[in-house]
Motif scaffolding. Structure first.
Motif, PDB file in Angstrom:
ATOM      1  N   TRP A 100     -19.618   4.627   5.344  1.00  0.00           N
ATOM      2  CA  TRP A 100     -18.971   5.924   5.576  1.00  0.00           C
ATOM      3  C   TRP A 100     -19.948   7.059   5.253  1.00  0.00           C
ATOM      4  O   TRP A 100     -20.089   8.016   6.023  1.00  0.00           O
ATOM      5  CB  TRP A 100     -17.714   5.976   4.699  1.00  0.00           C
ATOM      6  CG  TRP A 100     -16.993   7.292   4.627  1.00  0.00           C
ATOM      7  CD1 TRP A 100     -16.052   7.762   5.504  1.00  0.00           C
ATOM      8  CD2 TRP A 100     -17.117   8.279   3.583  1.00  0.00           C
ATOM      9  NE1 TRP A 100     -15.592   8.985   5.086  1.00  0.00           N
ATOM     10  CE2 TRP A 100     -16.229   9.332   3.920  1.00  0.00           C
ATOM     11  CE3 TRP A 100     -17.898   8.387   2.435  1.00  0.00           C
ATOM     12  CZ2 TRP A 100     -16.092  10.465   3.126  1.00  0.00           C
ATOM     13  CZ3 TRP A 100     -17.759   9.521   1.651  1.00  0.00           C
ATOM     14  CH2 TRP A 100     -16.871  10.549   2.000  1.00  0.00           C
ATOM     15  N   ASN A 120     -16.621  18.895  15.747  1.00  0.00           N
ATOM     16  CA  ASN A 120     -15.436  18.428  15.028  1.00  0.00           C
ATOM     17  C   ASN A 120     -15.819  17.605  13.800  1.00  0.00           C
ATOM     18  O   ASN A 120     -15.160  17.686  12.761  1.00  0.00           O
ATOM     19  CB  ASN A 120     -14.528  17.611  15.963  1.00  0.00           C
ATOM     20  CG  ASN A 120     -13.173  17.368  15.350  1.00  0.00           C
ATOM     21  OD1 ASN A 120     -12.570  18.270  14.770  1.00  0.00           O
ATOM     22  ND2 ASN A 120     -12.694  16.137  15.421  1.00  0.00           N
ATOM     23  N   GLU A 136      -4.724  17.604  14.419  1.00  0.00           N
ATOM     24  CA  GLU A 136      -5.592  16.635  13.744  1.00  0.00           C
ATOM     25  C   GLU A 136      -5.485  15.253  14.367  1.00  0.00           C
ATOM     26  O   GLU A 136      -6.468  14.513  14.429  1.00  0.00           O
ATOM     27  CB  GLU A 136      -5.301  16.583  12.248  1.00  0.00           C
ATOM     28  CG  GLU A 136      -5.622  17.880  11.500  1.00  0.00           C
ATOM     29  CD  GLU A 136      -7.114  18.251  11.537  1.00  0.00           C
ATOM     30  OE1 GLU A 136      -7.948  17.378  11.814  1.00  0.00           O
ATOM     31  OE2 GLU A 136      -7.416  19.438  11.302  1.00  0.00           O
ATOM     32  N   LEU A 137      -4.273  14.914  14.841  1.00  0.00           N
ATOM     33  CA  LEU A 137      -4.116  13.622  15.520  1.00  0.00           C
ATOM     34  C   LEU A 137      -4.947  13.587  16.799  1.00  0.00           C
ATOM     35  O   LEU A 137      -5.682  12.631  17.056  1.00  0.00           O
ATOM     36  CB  LEU A 137      -2.640  13.366  15.849  1.00  0.00           C
ATOM     37  CG  LEU A 137      -2.391  12.157  16.768  1.00  0.00           C
ATOM     38  CD1 LEU A 137      -2.769  10.850  16.080  1.00  0.00           C
ATOM     39  CD2 LEU A 137      -0.952  12.114  17.241  1.00  0.00           C
ATOM     40  N   MET A 173     -12.292  11.884  18.781  1.00  0.00           N
ATOM     41  CA  MET A 173     -13.532  11.368  18.203  1.00  0.00           C
ATOM     42  C   MET A 173     -13.793   9.949  18.682  1.00  0.00           C
ATOM     43  O   MET A 173     -14.933   9.569  18.960  1.00  0.00           O
ATOM     44  CB  MET A 173     -13.471  11.398  16.674  1.00  0.00           C
ATOM     45  CG  MET A 173     -13.485  12.787  16.085  1.00  0.00           C
ATOM     46  SD  MET A 173     -14.824  13.821  16.679  1.00  0.00           S
ATOM     47  CE  MET A 173     -16.051  13.570  15.407  1.00  0.00           C
ATOM     48  N   ARG A 174     -12.745   9.147  18.808  1.00  0.00           N
ATOM     49  CA  ARG A 174     -12.913   7.760  19.236  1.00  0.00           C
ATOM     50  C   ARG A 174     -13.168   7.654  20.735  1.00  0.00           C
ATOM     51  O   ARG A 174     -14.077   6.932  21.170  1.00  0.00           O
ATOM     52  CB  ARG A 174     -11.692   6.945  18.805  1.00  0.00           C
ATOM     53  CG  ARG A 174     -11.801   6.537  17.356  1.00  0.00           C
ATOM     54  CD  ARG A 174     -10.506   6.629  16.554  1.00  0.00           C
ATOM     55  NE  ARG A 174     -10.785   6.405  15.127  1.00  0.00           N
ATOM     56  CZ  ARG A 174     -11.139   7.356  14.280  1.00  0.00           C
ATOM     57  NH1 ARG A 174     -11.234   8.602  14.695  1.00  0.00           N
ATOM     58  NH2 ARG A 174     -11.396   7.084  13.019  1.00  0.00           N
ATOM     59  N   TRP A 183      -8.557  13.244  16.018  1.00  0.00           N
ATOM     60  CA  TRP A 183      -8.876  11.867  15.623  1.00  0.00           C
ATOM     61  C   TRP A 183      -9.030  10.982  16.864  1.00  0.00           C
ATOM     62  O   TRP A 183      -9.985  10.211  16.983  1.00  0.00           O
ATOM     63  CB  TRP A 183      -7.741  11.356  14.725  1.00  0.00           C
ATOM     64  CG  TRP A 183      -7.898   9.991  14.149  1.00  0.00           C
ATOM     65  CD1 TRP A 183      -8.479   9.673  12.952  1.00  0.00           C
ATOM     66  CD2 TRP A 183      -7.430   8.766  14.715  1.00  0.00           C
ATOM     67  NE1 TRP A 183      -8.407   8.315  12.753  1.00  0.00           N
ATOM     68  CE2 TRP A 183      -7.774   7.732  13.809  1.00  0.00           C
ATOM     69  CE3 TRP A 183      -6.761   8.430  15.886  1.00  0.00           C
ATOM     70  CZ2 TRP A 183      -7.467   6.394  14.041  1.00  0.00           C
ATOM     71  CZ3 TRP A 183      -6.461   7.093  16.126  1.00  0.00           C
ATOM     72  CH2 TRP A 183      -6.817   6.089  15.206  1.00  0.00           C
ATOM     73  N   VAL A 184      -8.099  11.116  17.793  1.00  0.00           N
ATOM     74  CA  VAL A 184      -8.177  10.334  19.033  1.00  0.00           C
ATOM     75  C   VAL A 184      -9.422  10.743  19.832  1.00  0.00           C
ATOM     76  O   VAL A 184     -10.151   9.888  20.346  1.00  0.00           O
ATOM     77  CB  VAL A 184      -6.905  10.537  19.885  1.00  0.00           C
ATOM     78  CG1 VAL A 184      -7.071   9.909  21.271  1.00  0.00           C
ATOM     79  CG2 VAL A 184      -5.695   9.961  19.172  1.00  0.00           C
ATOM     80  N   ASP A 191      -9.839   0.558  13.086  1.00  0.00           N
ATOM     81  CA  ASP A 191      -8.625   1.317  13.378  1.00  0.00           C
ATOM     82  C   ASP A 191      -7.657   0.579  14.304  1.00  0.00           C
ATOM     83  O   ASP A 191      -6.442   0.629  14.115  1.00  0.00           O
ATOM     84  CB  ASP A 191      -8.990   2.653  14.052  1.00  0.00           C
ATOM     85  CG  ASP A 191      -9.607   3.639  13.066  1.00  0.00           C
ATOM     86  OD1 ASP A 191      -9.423   3.454  11.854  1.00  0.00           O
ATOM     87  OD2 ASP A 191     -10.257   4.589  13.521  1.00  0.00           O
ATOM     88  N   THR A 194     -14.942  18.649   9.894  1.00  0.00           N
ATOM     89  CA  THR A 194     -14.318  17.753   8.917  1.00  0.00           C
ATOM     90  C   THR A 194     -15.094  17.770   7.605  1.00  0.00           C
ATOM     91  O   THR A 194     -14.506  17.825   6.514  1.00  0.00           O
ATOM     92  CB  THR A 194     -14.289  16.319   9.477  1.00  0.00           C
ATOM     93  OG1 THR A 194     -13.641  16.338  10.746  1.00  0.00           O
ATOM     94  CG2 THR A 194     -13.559  15.378   8.544  1.00  0.00           C
ATOM     95  N   HIS A 252     -17.774  16.625  19.862  1.00  0.00           N
ATOM     96  CA  HIS A 252     -17.738  15.534  18.879  1.00  0.00           C
ATOM     97  C   HIS A 252     -18.470  15.955  17.595  1.00  0.00           C
ATOM     98  O   HIS A 252     -17.950  15.785  16.487  1.00  0.00           O
ATOM     99  CB  HIS A 252     -18.392  14.300  19.520  1.00  0.00           C
ATOM    100  CG  HIS A 252     -18.319  13.040  18.718  1.00  0.00           C
ATOM    101  ND1 HIS A 252     -17.444  12.024  19.013  1.00  0.00           N
ATOM    102  CD2 HIS A 252     -19.045  12.607  17.646  1.00  0.00           C
ATOM    103  CE1 HIS A 252     -17.629  11.021  18.140  1.00  0.00           C
ATOM    104  NE2 HIS A 252     -18.589  11.354  17.301  1.00  0.00           N
TER     105      HIS A 252
END
Lengths: 156, 126
Positions: free
Chosen positions: B19, A97, A31-32, A38-39, A35-36, B87, A101, A94
């Motif tokens: 969001w 994922n 999941e980490l 996606m950015r 998350w990275v 973030d 979510t 992208h």
């Protein structure tokens, strides 16, 4: 059982003043990394897609000029082949994922959640495979096609 | 405090609605992407097949749909940058509301540049 949880079970609240220690998880960091990703992919996609939209919808005659000849003209160049390939893969990863979510958030029944994700991953594999094959096996001048539908470089 | 029913974490205002909009635009773009790869794949079938399907993208109703799609992409892109600033920028959370209004401002400017040209291509004949 990890050693941490066994120790925690044996020694309940040894030092009440001690800072909270997060229990070690055995699930890995998927999941980490998601998350990275996606950015990181988001920034790249912004550039890829804005340029895609500009070249196809704003420059030249926009949507009214898009036909087989237009696409063939772009994909005759390795530059646009690679551009569209990277865009296809990053956008599908992208988007898949992101939808994963959302499924995890709102589909509360286990069976429904599983089937939605099976459908999602199936769509991912089919679309990415198809798109990749099309980019690499595409012939801008297919034999037997009417010349007026083809890009001008086919006839010269 | 925004009023919210008891037992929910939803707080309303800029944070929640941006969001929600990010999710809605994301899902919409994803489903278009699936269709878009399929329609583009018709170049592998024949020039006639591709031109027939892309011809449907040129009618006015689809032209408005494309404008909506571009709007969704532009919002999702700029709000995505805002999310990254929340973030990773030390003051990101403090300025998240202001940043949403910056996103909306950039959105309006971008669409003001895109819409007239696109609608001209869709409705302008030649």
């Amino acid at each position: 059982m990890t050693t941490t949880t066994q120790a925690a079970a044996r020694l309940p609240i040894e030092n009440p003043g001690q800072a909270y220690q997060r229990r070690k998880t055995t699930r890995g960091n998927f999941e980490l990394y998601g998350w990275v990703f996606m950015r990181a992919s988001g920034v790249v996609l912004l550039v890829l897609i804005f340029a895609h939209l500009f070249v196809n919808l704003v420059a030249g005659e926009g949507i009214s000029a898009i036909d087989f000849g237009f696409v063939a003209g772009k994909w005759a160049s390795p530059f646009w082949q690679v551009w569209d390939l990277v865009m296809l893969w990053l956008a599908m990863l992208h988007g898949t994922n992101g939808v994963r979510t959302i499924i995890n958030d709102y589909a509360e029944r286990d069976g429904l959640r599983m089937w939605l994700k099976i459908a999602l991953y199936t769509a991912f594999v089919v679309v990415v495979t198809l798109g990749t094959l099309v980019i690499f096996t595409f012939d801008p001048c297919p034999p037997g096609a009417a010349a007026d539908l083809l890009p001008s470089f086919c006839t010269t | 405090m925004p009023s919210a029913p008891a037992g929910t974490l939803y707080r309303g205002r800029e944070g929640m609605w941006s969001w929600v909009a990010h999710r809605v635009t994301g899902v919409a773009i994803f489903f278009f992407l699936l269709v878009h790869v399929l329609d583009t794949s018709l170049v592998r079938v024949s020039p006639e097949a591709y031109d027939a399907v892309i011809g449907t993208y040129k009618n006015p109703v689809m032209g408005l749909g494309e404008a909506g799609l571009v709007a969704a992409v532009v919002f999702h892109a700029f709000n995505g940058i805002r999310i990254m600033l929340v973030d990773f920028w030390s003051k990101g959370t403090r300025y998240q509301r202001v940043m949403l209004w910056v996103v909306m401002g950039l959105f309006v400017v971008t669409m003001a540049g895109f819409l007239p040209r696109h609608l001209m291509h869709v409705f302008g004949g030649e």
